[in-house]
Design a protein around this motif. Structure first.
Motif, mmCIF file in Angstrom:
data_model
loop_
_atom_site.group_PDB
_atom_site.id
_atom_site.type_symbol
_atom_site.label_atom_id
_atom_site.label_comp_id
_atom_site.label_asym_id
_atom_site.label_seq_id
_atom_site.Cartn_x
_atom_site.Cartn_y
_atom_site.Cartn_z
ATOM 1 N N LEU A 1 -13.993 -9.172 -18.357
ATOM 2 C CA LEU A 1 -15.046 -9.065 -17.350
ATOM 3 C C LEU A 1 -16.184 -10.037 -17.604
ATOM 4 O O LEU A 1 -17.269 -9.895 -17.051
ATOM 5 N N LYS B 1 -10.100 -9.858 -11.554
ATOM 6 C CA LYS B 1 -10.287 -9.454 -12.944
ATOM 7 C C LYS B 1 -11.768 -9.189 -13.235
ATOM 8 O O LYS B 1 -12.114 -8.255 -13.954
ATOM 9 N N SER C 1 -16.213 -5.937 -9.689
ATOM 10 C CA SER C 1 -16.616 -4.560 -9.992
ATOM 11 C C SER C 1 -16.070 -3.578 -8.963
ATOM 12 O O SER C 1 -16.255 -2.377 -9.093
ATOM 13 N N GLN D 1 -10.084 -4.172 -9.152
ATOM 14 C CA GLN D 1 -9.725 -3.842 -10.530
ATOM 15 C C GLN D 1 -8.314 -3.252 -10.612
ATOM 16 O O GLN D 1 -7.545 -3.564 -11.518
#
Length: 1911
Positions: A40, A1205, A1208, A1213
């Motif tokens: 992240l 990837k 949020s 995700q």
């Protein structure tokens, strides 16, 4: 916090800053779980991601060192972005700081007391354990990861430990890691630097030889800097990179690419097993294929190809030089990004760079400076920066001019325009290095302020013209591209009318002299049509004249002048030859003197036809024409100059004589049928009535006739003939459908399609299936015995063993997919282990009930002769096999079970007795057949006991012994007549005469062994399975797959090579944001009817759900079960996981094939599965895997994987994690994505883009290659082709299969892949090899609903019979999407596997087929292999898809590819091309226009009173002829065209009885309504695209459609395309009915207008008929409320069109905002038709009292204007007085109402107004108001300027309300009746009902909770 370097200096942020960051951060950046933080990291901090990965990796071993790694990452992040200005940086740093604060307190050093010594000690331990000890035992991928961790650890160590305190051991270890880490980088397929035990793939001789050749750097000059040492390099690619500045990732990628290409080609050319040197022929073959296009380009431009340069010294290493050429081209291509779509641009770059390389190698003199080339090293991104980026910037600026498809194609240059710049020798003026001020880089002026920094040094000037072609929005493109076809049809029509007009209209009248003279007038028409063509060439190409050569412009002008000359000379000469000329002919006859000669006109015709005669001669001699067109000799070019403009593509596309004769015969037969039908049904019957009508005189009209003196009633003639002429031009499409169906059926039958289509047929032919399998799918081994091998029993057994292993893997795959149950799997499996059974052991489903029947036959047999009984049994081969196998297997089982020698002796004696009695024909006398059933019962019980699990051992033993003793007793006492003698004989052998019981000592381990258990299971099945097994498998999909696979074994296909010699291939799948794997939440989320996806699928596939539960019973209630359920659901949708699973079957099939190719006999008889379970055989398993990797690569281009990837958002995700899980599940899967990072350049944050390839690692993905891009690739062209293009560099092999994300594959089909690839080696008609292999598809979504079934059948017929005919005999198959297989090297050197220019290449797939054909490719179609495909299943989804395809065809019509193919194909192939591409959509549009033209013509005749006069005239019967002619149109309209090939294909493959049944069911399910509705979709979007543009990619969604679409949604989607048009046609039909009813018979009216009423009803109500719960009362009420709210909401900026009618209304006019002036004028002209209603109807009002004065029409306008003003007053009053002066507003309305009442009273009482007049006035004035709205929209800016826009909008709202009411009212009425809703549900989901569904229960949401399995 930890000290960073042992000094006092604080590198990290001060505490105060840390606290400030925490307090200012409002949202905490919290990943879902530990260990994910590395994934992240914000893009601007990407370099710290490896550090965090290492921290997560070592945390389990040492938490303190992990903490130090994170701290180092934090410090590095702070140094990189101290102000936290990057996107997401502040949140990430805050999160990391929080984590560090927690860990600082929690973690302490473990190994030592301080951090510096802790990390140092850990580093040393890590090195010793993992690197020193592991380098000889661990796999290369493991070592790559270890070295990565060691490198990061040392970086962290240096920041924690002061330099003086780093001990020597650590330094030595670090030095060793630094020296060797490049050898251990993550690799893709080939670990090129393995240490220790080499992987199997690196031991292959072809890989070794290729690697050695690439690493041959002898004779290459060193690259050095001034005063510097030579720069080292390991291979030729590194040497090229050091000269030209290629990126490291690109070099690594193309190194592997080149080695794999060389290895695969070399292996096929060499027969020997082991060798060391690469064959020169291998390199030459690869060179020829790679540079075929480049060499052709050089010859075209008359320059010498560098690879053929005479300057190469004789002593040069030719192989090395050729490899340098190939490597250089691949490196250029690998880094070219979007320029890959411009193949000749790449040729230009290669030409210059290869020339530069020559200079470096051989010391050539530079052409400009005169000095020698210096091999000086350059930076890594030099090539990207200096060569690719400038060209990319030109592309980017041109793409921006497109403005998202809103501007004309003529105003910007697309990929083709820029690539075609390099088709002219002026491209060499660009120079090298390229001159940025040359005309190629010039762009239109724009403020330097707004320009990109890289653009500042580029020249600015006028906009560059288009190159060679201009895509102008006009229907004239159809005429220009297919002029020969239109001219031919028009001339034949004219000739037929002339023949029909003559006397009796007999066709033999053509031989009469005066008829011949009249027919010769067609040459005048011919000249006029050619003149139109010449004019169009000039007008439509005018914007490209700036880029054309003077010779091309001269050709256009000369053609125009000569065409104009013939247009003048022909009429003059013809009129001179006509005796007693009149009218226009007389005018021409007076020109030019008094001569009159027929012969002169004939001579002129002869001269005019000379080019056509030459064309016919060349048509009959295609090789000569092909050679002339491809020739680059200047003399030939000069000769061909007039025939066609010189272009690089489209030369010599002529087919061989055999193909030409086939499709010529096809079209001659078709055209004869078409013209005969047209003449006798359409033209001849109308000629008589037309003559009478033309001779009639009509004096009294029923309206004001403006042209009462027009002769011959020309208006009526036009009204009657216009629809017929349109039908004439359209009905060729119908004849094409008929002939294609017949020819396709014949070809299919000869291809052996459908020979095995049922289980019964399979059973009857299964005996020959193994031999067919071995003939088709097993490669011929060199060491096999050639003679009498069919008699060789070992050879037969070996082949059956090979077949059985493939068959069993096929069955296992179906079990894994839950298509069959465990019991069905056992019935379908074939044993292949070594056995003493002397007969073939067929699968039990074939032997079902054979033993019970044989027992009954024996029991009931009354004779005494053995022969009769044995004859009965052996007459059925399967029964004979079953009996012998049962006997032998039972004998084997009993032998294995018995431990006592005496027991075995008894068994021996019994068996000996049986066998001798059979041999001596005394069996019936020695054995009692009547006792066999009781023996059988005991045997069944015995086998059941043997198979029992989880029972008490003692009880288990006693049960088996008891039953076994019973069996032996029955045999010896009851069945055998002399059984006691056998027992006595055994006793006599053993004198001790032991008295204990026999058969007590048994071997209990029999069923513990797999082989033993399989025997018992099989024997049990043979004895117990009854008649029911005949229907195994019961699942329809399993049956389809088994029968298709078996059938395909009898079809023609190339012989299979061994895996090592097969063509290597890749599969590429583009993915954007579609579903990967359904989440648990999505499975159980209920829609408005309470239906979840899981529940829905359980009902759709009840048998598969039952099989799933059986398969997963061992994991009930565990997380694994939830995962399995998610997969089960996802594998039934259109998800990425389904596609990946299907494509990975290729690897499984290759591994099995490799095993069968290389395994020894013993290994084959052991079995693939059994063998692979044994650990000692790892070498062969590694070899299988290595061969599969060598031959197959699968790349999924997940464009936004990097963004997902870091996102949020929950959905992103989930997609990322699901894709990651796919990579971890399938190690061979590769994912390519576009990575966006933020870099700081010159103090400014700039976005940088990379193409990245990753694979699955241990727990996360591992990056393999990273290649920087010149900019965002998807900004230039269409999304999908750009997504494919960025990933294509990571594919491998010589073939490339393009697979879409809604596709599937099957194990048994994957097994045939190597056969299909051999098609690339087959010469087709004279040394032509295919460049695209077309494969058939199976549509797997057909069972969901009736709509899905219609779509499935339609699509299936297209991908089978449709494409079969296109490929052969018509030779016009292209690429229609997926799953075609491309000759990869052919296409990557010619622009890729799709085209990507914005808008024009919307249907990107078909353009790759066009491109391949234009560039000399050859496309074939093969039906012995199939791939699964999903289709849209809901009405709205299907309509969006049809709209997208129609948009795409509209753009194709304008494209240069269609123009070039249309002009350069020969005459008949051009016909094929037209009617199978854009012609189909144009015919669809013409079908609709026929209805319009017919009804408007009839309205003219009815309202003017002309029809009354004609029908009342007894001598005329034109209507009858018109009816028959228009019946043709209704065939097209009702979708019968699409049904014909459908019925033929179903008939071929499933039987004609089934086909007829399906056809009837489809009609009962209103398939004609559906097809008629989709006809409207095609016509609307095709026409709008050509007129105004507005094409765009429409995401249809691929989910399960079980929801109800709201009325407002349907209204928005279909209002303009269907509802408006349906209501217009409805009004026309009403007028035609009402005003002609007094003199017309009702039958006649119904016959003519039935299909038109059907069309109107279909267009208005089909969306509701096919809408789930469309007639549910509650839903109808909700829809009404929702629609009212939507209609009333105000629009504005930012208001979504789903929320407000105003926003939608504005969006609907988007195409008019961006259209050109021509489009606006056309729109206005088309709108004028609505004024006809008012003009015609006002004269028929009773109040008009029969007056035909123009004043009546003028008064109607007064009424219209008064009404509009009243509405305007109310609107203004509402705005001005509505809020503050309510009373004033009410008074105003009252006054208007009273005025209206007064006027109406006066009109009724005084003027004679009637009620019928009121309705007629509505019909008259409503269309006028609609015309105002349409004209107002077309002239929007003018209307806004005069302040009337709001009025137009309010008038539009009123009309929309009225239309909505008209459409909605029937739905409301039908919703009142509950049975209508039930009937609709049955109609929609009938297919599902036939498979035991309960859709009514589903839609009502009544779940049976007990039966639903919940997790």
């Amino acid at each position: 916090m930890a000290s960073t370097s042992g000094t006092k200096d604080e590198v990290g942020p001060p505490r105060s800053l840390s606290r400030r960051m925490m307090t200012r951060s409002s949202t905490m950046y919290d990943p879902n779980a530990d260990g994910v933080d590395s994934e992240l990291v914000p893009s601007s901090l990407a370099t710290i991601a490896p550090i965090l990965r290492v921290a997560n990796e070592i945390e389990k071993d040492n938490e303190r060192v992990a903490y130090l790694c994170r701290f180092h990452a934090f410090e590095k992040a702070h140094r990189m972005d101290p102000k936290s200005s990057g996107r997401g940086v502040r949140q990430f740093k805050t999160y990391l700081l929080h984590r560090l604060q927690k860990e600082e307190e929690k973690t302490k050093p473990i190994l030592t007391r301080s951090d510096p010594s802790e990390i140092q000690k850990f580093y040393q331990n890590f090195y010793e354990k993992n690197i020193r000890e592991g380098q000889y035992t661990k796999k290369p991928e493991e070592m790559a990861k270890i070295y990565q961790i060691a490198t990061v650890l040392y970086d962290v160590l240096r920041t924690v430990v002061p330099p003086a305190k780093v001990d020597s051991k650590t330094q030595d270890y670090a030095k060793n890691v630094e020296e060797n880490k490049e050898q251990y980088e993550h690799y893709n397929i080939l670990p090129l630097y393995p240490v220790g035990k080499k992987p199997a793939i690196m031991e292959l001789s072809e890989i070794k030889a290729s690697l050695q050749a690439v690493r041959n750097i002898d004779n290459l000059p060193p690259v050095r800097r001034v005063g510097d040492r030579d720069k080292p390099f390991n291979d030729i690619l590194e040497w090229l990179s050091s000269i030209f500045g290629f990126q490291k990732g690109n070099v690594a990628n193309q190194r592997e690419h080149l080695i794999l290409l060389l290895a695969n080609i070399d292996r096929r050319l060499k027969g020997s097993e082991d060798y060391e040197q690469l064959d020169n022929l291998t390199v030459k073959q690869l060179l020829d294929k790679t540079f075929k296009n480049y060499v052709s380009w050089c010859h075209y431009l008359h320059c010498t190809p560098i690879i053929e340069s005479p300057k190469v010294p004789a002593t040069a290493d030719r192989q090395q030089l050729q490899l340098l050429y190939i490597a250089l081209y691949l490196l250029i291509w690998g880094e070219a990004s979007n320029i890959r779509f411009m193949p000749e641009c790449i040729c230009y770059i290669f030409h210059n760079m290869a020339n530069e390389m020559h200079g470096t190698l051989f010391g050539n003199v530079q052409p400009v400076s005169g000095g020698t080339y210096q091999a000086a090293p350059v930076g890594e991104e030099t090539f990207l920066r200096d060569v690719i980026t400038p060209i990319y910037e030109v592309l980017r600026k041109e793409a921006r001019r497109n403005q998202g498809g809103k501007v004309s194609h003529a105003s910007w240059r697309n990929y083709d325009d820029l690539n075609e710049y390099f088709w002219s020798d002026r491209c060499f003026k660009l120079g090298w290095p390229m001159d940025r001020k040359s005309d190629f880089f010039i762009h239109s002026s724009e403020s330097s302020r707004h320009r990109h920094p890289t653009e500042r040094n580029q020249a600015v000037g006028k906009k560059k013209p288009k190159t060679n072609f201009v895509e102008v929005r006009t229907f004239w493109h159809l005429y220009r591209s297919f002029d020969r076809m239109w001219i031919f049809l028009i001339l034949v029509f004219q000739a037929m009318v002339i023949v029909g007009w003559h006397e009796d209209g007999s066709i033999f009248g053509i031989f009469e002299e005066d008829v011949i003279k009249s027919i010769l007038s067609i040459f005048i028409t011919y000249a006029v049509l050619n003149f139109i063509q010449a004019t169009l060439d000039i007008i439509l190409s005018f914007s490209a004249w700036g880029s054309l050569k003077p010779t091309q412009i001269l050709r256009y002008l000369l053609k125009f002048i000569i065409a104009a000359f013939w247009v003048v000379i022909f009429p003059i000469c013809y009129s001179r030859s006509v005796p007693n000329p009149t009218g226009l002919v007389r005018f021409f006859s007076t020109l030019g003197g008094n001569w009159r000669e027929q012969s002169l006109y004939n001579y002129l015709i002869a001269i005019y036809l000379i080019p056509n005669i030459l064309a016919v001669l060349l048509f009959l001699l295609p090789p000569i024409r092909r050679h002339m067109e491809r020739s680059n000799w200047r003399i030939v070019t000069l000769l061909m100059w007039w025939a066609q403009p010189k272009l690089y593509v489209g030369r010599g596309m002529h087919e061989d004589i055999c193909s030409l004769l086939k499709y010529t015969l096809f079209w001659i037969m078709l055209l004869i049928s078409k013209f005969a039908f047209s003449y006798y049904v359409e033209i001849l019957p109308l000629i008589g009535p037309t003559k009478l009508i033309m001779n009639m005189t009509v004096s009294n009209y029923e309206w004001h006739e403006f042209f009462p003196n027009v002769t011959h009633n020309i208006g009526v003639v036009i009204a009657i003939w216009a629809p017929i002429v349109m039908v004439y031009f359209m009905d060729t499409q119908i004849w094409y459908a008929i002939y294609a169906t017949i020819v396709g059926g014949i070809y299919g039958a000869f291809s052996h399609l459908g020979e095995i289509r049922t289980l019964g047929m399979l059973r009857s032919r299964f005996e020959s299936v193994p031999s067919a399998f071995n003939e088709r799918l097993v490669p011929m081994q060199k060491d096999e015995p050639k003679s009498d091998r069919h008699e060789d029993s070992l050879w037969i057994r070996k082949n059956i063993a090979k077949f059985s292993q493939v068959w069993n893997e096929f069955i296992f795959s179906m079990r894994t997919e839950d298509l069959i149950s465990d019991s069905e799997r056992n019935l379908l499996l074939v044993p292949y282990a070594v056995s003493d059974v002397p007969v073939v052991q067929w699968p039990p489903f074939l032997l079902a009930s054979k033993i019970p029947i044989a027992l009954d036959m024996a029991k009931d047999y009354k004779g005494t002769e053995d022969a009769d009984l044995f004859r009965k049994i052996t007459s059925d081969d399967y029964m004979r096999s079953a009996v012998i196998e049962c006997y032998q297997t039972l004998k084997e089982i009993l032998y294995a079970l018995l431990d006592d020698e005496r027991d075995k002796m008894i068994l021996d004696y019994i068996c000996h007795e049986i066998e001798t009695s059979i041999a001596q024909r005394t069996f019936l006398s020695k054995f009692r057949m009547s006792e066999l059933p009781s023996l059988n019962d005991k045997l069944e019980k015995f086998l059941e006991h043997l198979l029992k699990d989880d029972v008490d051992p003692e009880k288990y033993d006693s049960q088996i012994i008891n039953v076994l003793q019973d069996i032996m007793e029955i045999i010896t006492q009851d069945v055998m007549s002399n059984g006691h003698e056998i027992l006595e004989r055994v006793h006599s052998h053993y004198p001790d005469n032991e008295k204990r019981e026999r058969f007590e000592q048994i071997n209990y381990r029999l069923t513990a062994l797999r082989a033993g258990r399989e025997k018992v299971v099989r024997l049990c099945l043979l004895l117990t399975v009854k008649e029911s097994a005949i229907n195994v498998p019961t699942n329809l999909e399993a049956r389809r797959r088994i029968t298709f696979f078996a059938n395909s074994l009898y079809m023609r296909m190339p012989n299979a090579p061994v895996v090592r010699n097969m063509l290597s291939f890749s599969v590429l799948t583009p993915y954007y944001k579609e579903d990967v794997l359904y989440s648990e939440d999505e499975l159980h989320r209920e829609n408005e009817d309470g239906i979840s996806i899981l529940f829905y699928l359980q009902k759709i596939y009840p048998d598969e759900w039952k099989n799933f539960n059986e398969r997963t019973k061992g994991i009930r209630g565990t997380p694994e079960e939830t995962d399995e359920i998610r997969k089960w659901v996802s594998y039934r949708g259109q998800t990425l996981s389904r596609t990946v699973r299907g494509m990975m079957y290729y690897k499984a099939a290759l591994e099995l094939q490799c095993f069968l190719d290389s395994a020894k006999d013993a290994e084959i008889f052991t079995g693939f599965r059994t063998f692979n379970m044994n650990k000692p055989h790892t070498e062969l398993k590694d070899r299988e895997s290595a061969m599969a990797d060598l031959k197959f690569t699968y790349v999924v281009s997940c464009q936004v994987y990097g963004a997902q990837k870091k996102s949020s958002e929950d959905r992103d995700q989930k997609c990322y994690l699901n894709i990651l899980n796919l990579m971890l599940t399938y190690p061979s899967l590769r994912v390519a994505y576009i990575d966006e990072r933020e870099d700081t350049i010159n103090g400014k944050s700039t976005k940088v883009y990379y193409s990245v390839l990753v694979k699955g690692g241990d727990k996360l993905d591992e990056e393999i290659y990273r290649i920087k891009l010149p900019g965002q690739p998807t900004e230039i062209g269409e999304g999908k082709p750009e997504n494919q293009n960025h990933a294509i560099i990571f594919t491998r092999g010589e073939a490339l299969q393009t697979i879409d994300m809604n596709q599937d594959n099957y194990f048994e089909e994957a097994f045939k892949m190597r056969n299909v690839l051999e098609e690339f080696h087959k010469d087709h008609h004279g040394q032509r090899r295919p460049t695209i292999l077309g494969l058939r598809e199976h549509i797997f979504t057909g069972s969901v609903s009736s709509l899905a079934w219609f779509m499935s059948n339609q699509e299936t017929s297209f991908v089978t019979i449709g494409q079969r005919v296109l490929a052969d005999p018509l030779r016009v198959r292209f690429h229609y999407g997926h799953p075609d297989i491309f000759d990869r090297l052919f296409h990557i050197t010619r622009g890729g596997v799709s085209k990507a220019s914005k808008t024009i290449n919307l249907s990107e797939d078909i353009f790759s087929g066009y491109n391949s054909t234009l560039r000399g490719g050859y496309v074939t179609h093969h039906e012995y292999i199939q791939v699964g495909k999903g289709r849209d299943v809901g009405m709205n989804q299907i309509s969006l898809f049809e709209a997208k395809v129609a948009n795409g065809n509209g753009e194709q019509t304008l494209s240069r590819d269609v123009y070039r193919l249309g002009r350069r194909f020969d005459f008949y192939r051009m016909f094929s091309f037209y009617f199978t591409t854009v012609g189909f959509y144009f015919s669809s549009m013409v079908t609709v226009l026929i209805v319009y033209v017919f009804l408007y013509g009839r309205m003219y005749m009815v309202l003017s009173g002309l029809e009354r006069r004609i029908i009342e005239d007894a001598t005329i019967s034109s209507n009858k002829a018109l009816e028959e002619a228009l019946a043709t149109q209704s065939v097209f309209q009702l979708g019968l065209l699409l049904v014909l090939p459908m019925v033929m294909e179903i008939g071929l493959e499933r039987g004609f009885r089934t086909a007829l049944g399906d056809f009837i069911i489809m009609q009962l399910q209103l398939a004609s309504v559906f097809f008629t509705f989709q006809l409207g979709t095609k016509a609307h979007y095709y026409g709008r695209t050509i007129l105004h543009g507005g094409s765009k990619y429409r995401a249809t969604g691929r989910g399960f459609v079980v929801f109800h679409a709201k009325f407002a949604d349907n209204y928005r989607l279909y209002s303009r395309s269907h509802f408006v048009k349906g209501l217009e046609l409805g009004i026309l039909l009403v007028i035609y009915q009402v005003y002609g009813t007094s003199y017309r018979s009702s039958n006649l009216y119904l016959f003519i207008t039935f299909s038109m009423w059907f069309l109107v009803c279909s267009w208005l109500f089909a969306p509701f008929v096919f809408n789930p719960s469309g007639f549910d009362w509650q839903k109808t009420v909700e829809d009404w409320t929702d629609w009212k709210r939507w209609m009333g909401n105000r629009g504005g900026i930012g208001i979504d069109q789903n929320k407000s009618w105003e926003s939608w209304w504005d969006a609907e006019q988007q195409h008019l905002k961006s259209t050109n002036i021509r489009g606006r004028i056309l729109e206005i002209i088309l709108s004028l038709r609505f004024f006809i209603y008012q003009y015609g109807l006002v004269y028929h009002l009773n109040i008009a009292r029969g007056s035909t004065s123009i004043l009546v029409y003028a008064l109607s306008w007064l009424v219209m204007i008064t009404a509009l003003l009243a509405l305007k007053l109310v609107s203004m009053g509402r705005r001005r007085f509505g809020t503050d002066f309510q009373l004033m507003f009410r008074i105003l309305k009252a006054l208007l109402f009273l005025g209206f009442l007064s006027i109406m009273t006066v009109l009724f009482v005084v003027c004679g107004l009637t009620i019928s007049d009121i309705f007629a006035a509505f019909l008259a004035f409503l269309p006028t108001g609609w015309a105002f709205i349409l004209i107002g929209q077309a002239c929007r800016s003018c209307v806004k300027g005069i302040g009337f826009w709001d009025s137009i909008m309010e008038l539009g709202r009123a009309y929309e309300c009225l239309m909505g009411l008209v459409v909605f009212m029937p739905i409301v009425i039908l919703s009142w009746f509950p049975f209508v809703s039930e009937f609709q549900t049955r109609l929609l989901f009938n297919q599902a009902f036939s498979r035991g569904l309960q859709i009514s229960m589903i839609l009502a949401g009544k779940k049976d909770k007990d039966k639903t399995h919940t997790t």
